[in-house]
Each structure stands twice: as structure tokens, then as C-alpha cells.
Design an enzyme around this catalytic site. Sequence first.
Site, PDB file in Angstrom:
ATOM      1  N   GLU A 138       1.115  -1.618  -0.144  1.00  0.00           N
ATOM      2  CA  GLU A 138      -0.232   0.249  -0.025  1.00  0.00           C
ATOM      3  C   GLU A 138       0.869   1.999  -0.327  1.00  0.00           C
ATOM      4  OE1 GLU A 138      -3.798   1.699   2.357  1.00  0.00           O
ATOM      5  OE2 GLU A 138      -2.486   0.105   3.119  1.00  0.00           O
ATOM      6  N   ALA A 149      -2.814   8.085   7.896  1.00  0.00           N
ATOM      7  CA  ALA A 149      -1.654   7.365   8.421  1.00  0.00           C
ATOM      8  C   ALA A 149      -0.465   6.983   7.766  1.00  0.00           C
ATOM      9  CB  ALA A 149      -2.460   6.268   9.292  1.00  0.00           C
ATOM     10  N   HIS A 150      -0.128   7.350   6.828  1.00  0.00           N
ATOM     11  CA  HIS A 150       1.338   7.114   6.207  1.00  0.00           C
ATOM     12  C   HIS A 150       2.258   8.229   6.270  1.00  0.00           C
ATOM     13  CE1 HIS A 150      -0.598   3.492   2.539  1.00  0.00           C
ATOM     14  NE2 HIS A 150      -0.890   3.778   3.856  1.00  0.00           N
ATOM     15  N   HIS A 229      -9.919   0.482  -0.528  1.00  0.00           N
ATOM     16  CA  HIS A 229     -11.241   1.084   1.024  1.00  0.00           C
ATOM     17  C   HIS A 229     -11.561   1.813   0.489  1.00  0.00           C
ATOM     18  CE1 HIS A 229      -7.095   3.891   1.494  1.00  0.00           C
ATOM     19  NE2 HIS A 229      -6.853   3.009   2.937  1.00  0.00           N
ATOM     20  N   ASN A 232     -12.118   5.948   1.799  1.00  0.00           N
ATOM     21  CA  ASN A 232     -11.442   6.361   2.669  1.00  0.00           C
ATOM     22  C   ASN A 232      -9.628   7.082   1.999  1.00  0.00           C
ATOM     23  OD1 ASN A 232     -12.310   6.172   5.422  1.00  0.00           O
ATOM     24  ND2 ASN A 232     -12.956   4.306   4.253  1.00  0.00           N
ATOM     25  N   ALA A 233      -9.458   7.768   2.681  1.00  0.00           N
ATOM     26  CA  ALA A 233      -8.048   9.092   2.098  1.00  0.00           C
ATOM     27  C   ALA A 233      -8.174   8.912   0.877  1.00  0.00           C
ATOM     28  CB  ALA A 233      -6.943   7.947   2.825  1.00  0.00           C
ATOM     29  N   ASP A 287      -8.573  -4.048   6.883  1.00  0.00           N
ATOM     30  CA  ASP A 287      -7.260  -2.682   6.775  1.00  0.00           C
ATOM     31  C   ASP A 287      -7.381  -3.055   8.508  1.00  0.00           C
ATOM     32  OD1 ASP A 287      -5.267  -0.899   6.160  1.00  0.00           O
ATOM     33  OD2 ASP A 287      -6.984   0.693   7.288  1.00  0.00           O
ATOM     34  N   CYS A 322      -6.287   5.455  11.355  1.00  0.00           N
ATOM     35  CA  CYS A 322      -6.310   5.035  10.913  1.00  0.00           C
ATOM     36  C   CYS A 322      -6.150   3.282  10.472  1.00  0.00           C
ATOM     37  CB  CYS A 322      -4.472   5.373  11.651  1.00  0.00           C
ATOM     38  SG  CYS A 322      -4.144   4.436  13.459  1.00  0.00           S
ATOM     39  N   GLY A 323      -6.865   2.799  10.374  1.00  0.00           N
ATOM     40  CA  GLY A 323      -6.810   1.817  10.529  1.00  0.00           C
ATOM     41  C   GLY A 323      -7.962   0.721  11.290  1.00  0.00           C
TER      42      GLY A 323
END
Length: 397
Positions: A138, A149-150, A229, A232-233, A287, A322-323
Site C-alpha cells: 500500500e 496515517a502513512h 478502501h 477513505n483517503a 485493514d 488509521c486502520g
Amino acid sequence: MAGQGLITKFTNCCLLRDHQIIKDDLWVQDGKIIDPMEVFYKHKKVYDLKVDCEGALISPGYIDLQLNGGFGCDFSHDIENTEECVRKVAKGILPHGVTSFCPTLVTSGPDVYKKVIPRIMKQQGGEEGASVLGVHCEGPFISPEKKGAHCLSSIKDIDQDSSQALQVTDTYGCLENIVIVTLAPEMPNALNMIEFLAKENIVVSLGHSNANIDISIKGVEKGATFITHLFNAMSAFHHRDPGIVGLLASHYKNVFFGLIADGIHTHPAALRIAHRTHSDGTVVVTDALSALGLPDGIHYLGSKSIEVKNGCAYLAGTDTICGSITNFAQCIRIFKHSTGCSTVEALEVGTLHPAQVLKIENQKGTLKFGADADLIFLNENLEVLQTWISGKCVFKT
């Protein structure tokens, strides 16, 4: 042709087969589902062992395409103990009905990828844990604006002056164990990378992206077949530019999309919209983080500290989700309740559809003859009673 091993007959059960739930027996030999008619009439054999399923529903085992870790292990953080972490997670998810999964690495530096990826080997599961289908990378070719959150410093550009093959080698080291790569199609030179990866038989997933609908379509035309996902993001839906979300209603019906159905990441109304728009493309993922199966506290996602409080995971010291810490079986139940879909549809988003993403639907995610005997026994509330891999019971309540 029937094999040489013992034949097991599962009886007093219902089966999810051919998009319907039927009352029938299931026959297994040498870890595969077999045709009883061939056994009876061609080979003149009967079963060696009978399993009374006590009225349970037998479904193919669940397949999780996005799992960052669990039970205190994070695949991107615990890089000195990769094999041990994979074994621990593979064993821990058996009670959740997961018989196959893709260990997922969040955006990391080349030193992490090159150390970890060769040590996450594809392998058939068994009593020691679920099957490892290959790595889901990912990142790191994602949008800084949608990094979630990366780690920002580990995000990487795609160089137009260097070949895709060289950049992949410089980044990951080797593609051999990788089956999915998530990237942002709007990043410079990303479309060329999508085309390269697709030709290498890697599933390209669009995600962590600010892409508009036009770039998203170009990504699909270059070979992307999955969305990481959904909702999301990524850029939010807008009626004049629906972004990646707009692919739901496109004519590209070969596009699948992951949904985190944990009751936190995606509102029930959003789950309904996605499923009703393109039900055949719906895939539930967890996730899940290292905190899966653990109480509230401080844990890790790659290089980042995460804090779990009140059943939700955040980047430590922030309000950034974040997951997930919700297990797969729970996600399927939440998805069914949220969407009002049928039991068949709820099960197929966790079995057949993820298998189709990886093009292994003749082997896993199905109860058709010749497929792997990866099974779960469920009660009427879709709670997991037993998990079987290759025709052997690996978990029982």
C-alpha cells in the site's frame, strides 16, 4: 479424477454454491472439493469419514486482501521478526473464518521493503494458520495530500527518466511475492507504472489519491482493477467530479473496490450506496492493525505510533483514524446489517469477490468441484463455528 486419499462427506448442512444457499452434502478428498457422482459411478467408491455439520451453513473461507497485522504484530514495523509475525497473525485469524490473506505493508522506505518482502512467502495454510496469498504493498507511490496515517517522508515519486522496472527494483527489491500494489493514478508518471505492473500480473489498486474521474478512468484503462478502501483517503464525491468514487458507476465492470465495514471507517449509508451501485465489485477488507485482538493502548502502524481508545484506532495524539481493529467475521456481519443485503451477497463480498480480484476464483472463494477445501461453518447469525483449510479442521468453537 478422484485422488487417492480418504474421502470425507460433510452432511446435515447447507452450502453456499453458485450464488445460492442449497441443502446438500459436501465431499472432500486430498484437500479438494470433489464431485460425488464421479466417486460413485466412475470410481465405485464411498466416503471414508462422515462429518455431521449439525445444520450449519458451509461457506468458502474468508479472504482478507488488506491486513496490516494483528495480535501485537505489524508487518511494516516488526521487520526483524517477519516470519514469526506472519505465523502469529495467520494463526490468530483462523477463529475469524479467514483462510487466506494478503499481509499488507504501508508506505515504507526501500530498506524495509527489501528486507520484509522476500520473507513473506506465498504458502498454503493449514493447522499453523491461514494461507498467505502474497504481499499487498500500500504505497509508496501515493498522494501526500491523501496519505492518511502513512509516513510522508517515505512517499516516493515516479521518475520519468528511469524505467519502471528499475524503479520497482529500487523500491521493492523484487516483485516475486507481491500481488497487489496501491498507488495514486494522478501522480506524475503513475499511468506508465500502472501499465507496467499490470503486465507483470500485479493487481493495481487506486488509493490514497486525489485523482479526478478522468485520471481514475485512465488508470483503469491502463490496467488498474481495484480500489483501496473506497471513500477513505481519497477525494470526496462531487456531482461535477466524482473522483475515484465515480468508477462505481462507470462501464468498467471489472473494477472491484474494498470497503472497511467496521462501523467506523464507512457510514452504513455509504456502504449501501457502494453495494447497490456495483454489488458484483464489492469486497470487504479489515485493514486491521497490530491492535487487532488486543485491548486499548499504544501500538504501531509502520513507523507511526497508534492509540486505540474506545474501540477505535487513531494516530497517537491526533484524531486521525488509521486502520481497523475489527475482525473479518464482524465486518461481514456489520456489512450485512448495514446494507440489508442477502446472506449470499454478504458472504460473497468476503469470499468469491476477493478471489476474483486475484484471479484465483477457481481455486479459492468457492465451493465448486476442484477448488481448495477451505471452508467455514456458520450459524444463522453468521458467527464462525469452525474453520477448515484443505479439508482439515483448524479451528472449532
